[in-house]
Design an enzyme around this catalytic site. Sequence first.
Site, PDB file in Angstrom:
ATOM      1  N   LYS A   1      79.039  18.695 150.620  1.00 57.62           N
ATOM      2  CA  LYS A   1      77.762  18.834 150.942  1.00 57.62           C
ATOM      3  C   LYS A   1      76.936  18.146 149.819  1.00 57.62           C
ATOM      4  CE  LYS A   1      79.031  20.218 154.672  1.00 57.62           C
ATOM      5  NZ  LYS A   1      79.065  21.804 155.231  1.00 57.62           N
TER       6      LYS A   1
HETATM    7  C1  PLP Z   1      79.661  22.695 156.340  1.00 61.57           C
HETATM    8  C2  PLP Z   1      78.895  23.337 157.329  1.00 61.57           C
HETATM    9  C3  PLP Z   1      78.889  24.870 157.697  1.00 61.57           C
HETATM   10  C4  PLP Z   1      79.875  25.704 157.102  1.00 61.57           C
HETATM   11  O1  PLP Z   1      79.749  25.752 155.724  1.00 61.57           O
HETATM   12  P1  PLP Z   1      80.844  26.349 154.797  1.00 61.57           P
HETATM   13  O2  PLP Z   1      80.303  26.087 153.406  1.00 61.57           O
HETATM   14  O3  PLP Z   1      82.076  25.183 154.755  1.00 61.57           O
HETATM   15  O4  PLP Z   1      81.377  27.678 155.298  1.00 61.57           O
HETATM   16  C5  PLP Z   1      78.377  25.092 158.776  1.00 61.57           C
HETATM   17  N1  PLP Z   1      77.567  24.132 159.725  1.00 61.57           N
HETATM   18  C6  PLP Z   1      77.611  22.782 159.217  1.00 61.57           C
HETATM   19  C7  PLP Z   1      76.913  21.740 160.342  1.00 61.57           C
HETATM   20  C8  PLP Z   1      78.118  22.437 158.194  1.00 61.57           C
HETATM   21  O5  PLP Z   1      78.267  21.105 158.194  1.00 61.57           O
END
Ligand code: PLP
Length: 403
Positions: free
Chosen positions: A197
Site C-alpha cells: 500500500k
Molecule cells: C489491502 C486491502 C484490504 C485489507 O488490508 P490488509 O491490511 O491486508 O488486511 C482491504 N481492502 C482493500 C481494497 C485492500 O486493498
Amino acid sequence: MSGARPFLPYGRQSIDADDLAAVADALRGDYLTTGPTVGKFEAAFAEAVGARHAVASNSGTAALHLACMALDLKPGEAVVVPTVTFLATANAARFCGADVVFADVDPDSGLLTAQTLEAAIARAGKYRLRAVLPVHVNGFVADMPAIHEVADRHGLDVIEDACHALGSLHPAGNGVTARAGDCALSRMACFSLHPVKTMTTGEGGVTTTNDDNLAARMRLLRNHGMTRDPTEFKIAAQALDADGSVNPWYYEMQALGPNYRITDFACALGLSQLNKLGRFIARRRQIAALYDRLLPPLAPALRPVQADRTQNPALHLYAVLIDYARIGKTRAQVMAELKALGIGTQVHYLPVHRQPYYRGLYGSLDLPGADRYYDRVLSIPLYPDMTDADVERVVAALKQVIG
Ligand SMILES: *Cc1c(COP(=O)(O)O)cnc(C)c1O
C-alpha cells in the site's frame, strides 16, 4: 533477455535508513505493544487525511471489521459491497454475522456508482440494510456525493474502503475538494498499511472518523472490549475498595472484542513513513503521469483505467485494461511473458461474489459490469522507488508482448 536487470514487482514498500532507525529506537524503548507511539501515530495520521480521529489496528481487515462492529452490525442485517474488491471488505460484515449484498461496478473504472448501488439496494430482499462500503479501486475515489445521497435516502451509513486511496483528492460537491479518509461524506474510512500500500507498518490498518463515539467504541473493541478507565466503570461494587478507591487490578469488559492492537514499533515505522507520505504520493503521481504519456500508442489493445478526470488520485495500483481476444493471447500468457521479461503483474480482483465461499451463500449472481472489468484488468508495476527508466522498461515489455 533482461539479464541482470532487477525484477519489477507490481508494488512494494519503500524503506530507508530513517525507518530502520525509528523502529530500532522503538525496540529499545519500554513498550513493544501499545505505548505512547500508537497515539502519536494516530494523531499524525488523522492530521494527514483531515479526519478528527484515527484508530490504528493491526491490519486493514481489522480496520474494516472494527468499523462494522462500531455500527453494531448484526445477523439479519446486511451491507452493500461492490464485488470488485479484496475479500476483506465483504468478510468484515460476515465476521459480524451480517450478510453481504454484492453490487455491480462500472465496467471501465471498477467503481461502485449511484446506479449500481440503487440496483443492489433493490435486491436486498429479506435483509435489513445498514451500510454501504464503497471501495476506491486503484486509488480513484468512487463518486462520493452521489453515493452519499443514495445512502442517505435509504438510511444507510457509508464506510469507505479507502485502502487504495491514501492521499487521493476528489470533488465532494459544492466545489469542495476532499481528501480520501476525511469522512466528509462517510461515517468512517478504512486504510491498510500492508507493504504494497501507499505507506506501511508491516501489517497495520487505520479507521478514520469524525464521530467521537465511534472512535471511542473502536478503541474499546480493538482491545477485547475492555477498559481500565475508572470514569467508565459500570460495576462499582467490584471496581472499588471499601474506602471508595479504585481497585488497582481492576479492568472491565464491556463488549465482545478481538485483540486488534498494533505494536508501538509498527507505529514508529508508521510515523517515519508518514514523514515521507508527501514524497511517496508525489512520486506515484509522476510515475502514473509517465505511464499516461507512454501507453496511448498501445490502444486499443491496451488502455489505462481512467476514472473521473476531475479527481487528483494518488494511485495505489496502475491498472490497464487489455483486449486479450484482440491480441490473440490469454491473460495468463501475457503475465507469463511479462514475468520472463522481469515485469510483475497481478489481477485486482476476481469479483468476490465468484469466490466459492460466497457462491455457497448466495448462489451465482449476474454482475456484468464487474465481469467486464475483471476480464480485461491487469495491474502493472507502480511504487515510489521505481525510476523513469523502470517505467520505460515496463512500457517496452508491454509493447513487445502485446504487439
Ligand atoms: C489491502 C486491502 C484490504 C485489507 O488490508 P490488509 O491490511 O491486508 O488486511 C482491504 N481492502 C482493500 C481494497 C485492500 O486493498
